[in-house]
Design an enzyme around this catalytic site. Sequence first.
Site, PDB file in Angstrom:
ATOM      1  N   HIS A 293      -7.377 -20.124  -3.316  1.00  0.00           N
ATOM      2  CA  HIS A 293      -7.422 -19.717  -4.718  1.00  0.00           C
ATOM      3  C   HIS A 293      -8.870 -19.776  -5.205  1.00  0.00           C
ATOM      4  CE1 HIS A 293      -3.001 -21.083  -4.973  1.00  0.00           C
ATOM      5  NE2 HIS A 293      -3.028 -19.765  -5.054  1.00  0.00           N
ATOM      6  N   TYR A 467      -9.818 -25.591  -3.827  1.00  0.00           N
ATOM      7  CA  TYR A 467      -9.510 -26.561  -2.771  1.00  0.00           C
ATOM      8  C   TYR A 467      -8.145 -26.331  -2.142  1.00  0.00           C
ATOM      9  CZ  TYR A 467     -12.737 -28.480  -6.223  1.00  0.00           C
ATOM     10  OH  TYR A 467     -13.744 -28.614  -7.162  1.00  0.00           O
ATOM     11  N   HIS A 468      -7.681 -25.072  -2.132  1.00  0.00           N
ATOM     12  CA  HIS A 468      -6.342 -24.749  -1.643  1.00  0.00           C
ATOM     13  C   HIS A 468      -6.413 -23.906  -0.372  1.00  0.00           C
ATOM     14  CE1 HIS A 468      -5.036 -25.144  -6.143  1.00  0.00           C
ATOM     15  NE2 HIS A 468      -5.330 -26.312  -5.580  1.00  0.00           N
ATOM     16  N   VAL A 469      -7.195 -24.345   0.586  1.00  0.00           N
ATOM     17  CA  VAL A 469      -7.395 -23.592   1.826  1.00  0.00           C
ATOM     18  C   VAL A 469      -6.135 -23.642   2.684  1.00  0.00           C
ATOM     19  CG1 VAL A 469      -8.818 -23.368   3.886  1.00  0.00           C
ATOM     20  CG2 VAL A 469      -9.830 -24.212   1.753  1.00  0.00           C
TER      21      VAL A 469
END
Length: 539
Positions: A293, A467-469
Amino acid sequence: MADFDYIIVGAGSAGCVLANRLTEDSRSKVLLLEAGPPDKSMWINIPAGFVKLLNNPKLNWNFESEPEPTMAGRRIPIPRGKTLGGSSSINGMLYVRGNPLDYNTWAQYGNRGWSYDSVLPYFKKAEHFNPGGDDSRGRGGPLHVDHMRERAELLDAFIDAAVDEGYPRNKDYNNGKQEGFGYFQVTQKNGERWSCARGYLEPARSRPNLKVETEAYTTKIILEGKRAVGVAYTQGGQAKEVRANKEVIICGGSVKSPHILELSGIGNPDLLKSIGVDVAHALPGVGENYRDHFAPRMNWRVKLPVTLNERSRGLPLAMEVIKYYTQRRGVLTFTAGIAYGFIKTRPELEEPDVQYHFAHASYGNAQTRVLDTQPGMTLTIYQCRPESKGSIHAKSNDPFANPAIRPNYLAEPYDQQVLLDGMKIGRRIIDNRVLDKYRAYEMNPGGKVQTDEEWLQWARETGQTTYHVIGTCKMGQDPMAVVDDQLRVHGIAGLRVIDASIMPTVPSGNTNAAVIMIAEKGADMIKAASSDSSLKAAA
């Protein structure tokens, strides 16, 4: 070489869940390897302490991307937790399951057992939702989930402004009906962070069949032919090896899991040969399908002293510290985002496609998050289901060299349009009459930004990860899939990947809740496979 039934690589959110669930069977001997130190920092348990962990090299891998052509040539910091609990020990604690559409899409891709109805029992099994809810919510699970402990005048006004613009209030966005505005739910208990290390790992540490090793850096998976039989790692400057009698389970997250596979000779043959790694098994999808994101952060100066900025220093801060340590209340219980919004940018959409995070605070640098000295407010915007895909690949055969991360944010025109619409709607909500008494002026991007080209250029120059890898060892049956719907690595026996990297697409929201669900489900898959093997052996 010591023997265990299961070796779990990575004590992040997924690894902690698996360590707990697999050692419920006293016959299973489990080793959990974590590259980072124990989770002993004072900043971990204090919710607002996450700002001290965003760049902490002791507890954070501090990855960053390669210079991104779609981001005006910038390197984008990619923080990842490096301690017991992983990113659940350093993140913003926001608990968002995602949208039923996300999981039904996974199932539609041919991943049996991953529809929303199939995964809901695992969301429920994991959580203890403190206020209670309808039958979609869990009670009694290891993960404490609560409503935000504090409210604030400006946060209420933001929600009221969105309602005045025609959007619904939503009391519980985690019950399958996501659209609307309200306060985030958080992984906290009594005003403290409730990481997976606290919820899952701590209760299991007393079990004699669990061994936890910290500062143990995995260098490769040991293979015998097409079977994983152990792990090589370094600890205290010594090279060590350990053997798994049943399975090796990689839980390194979306950055480290594909990196470990490639260093072990599993991946794209051409890439492996180019970095001097012998090819053990060709699997071209390793490291591909990176999604995240991407989020610009708009902010405004506020007229009244009703924000966190003026309470973050001097005597007001001292009073807040006292309040926190005596009551577990006050501004130190706040998280990265406090109020939320899920909206449809077009009325014909079936589900929301944009998520907002709102905080009554502002800062100049998204990485340090040092609050302004004057009152301010910030709105973070991102597209729920981005289509742009990047990659993570080893740069060399040196296991201690960070991989090359290329997110490829905003490469797809569709992603650009959804983000543009989301930013414009966000400005409209903040410009609503309800916020007139609070709003002074827009600082970023500022009123000068009006055209689509200006909006997009500002986003490219300032936006960051949230931080949504996910996705770099994706689940599926197609030629670029890395694991099957049982999370087993295609073509390698005794090896699974269980973490965010297996997600085929990114969930609509913060990803930690989905990772915990995946690990709960994965634990049951491993137990079922072990039971089947025992029955066959007995027969």
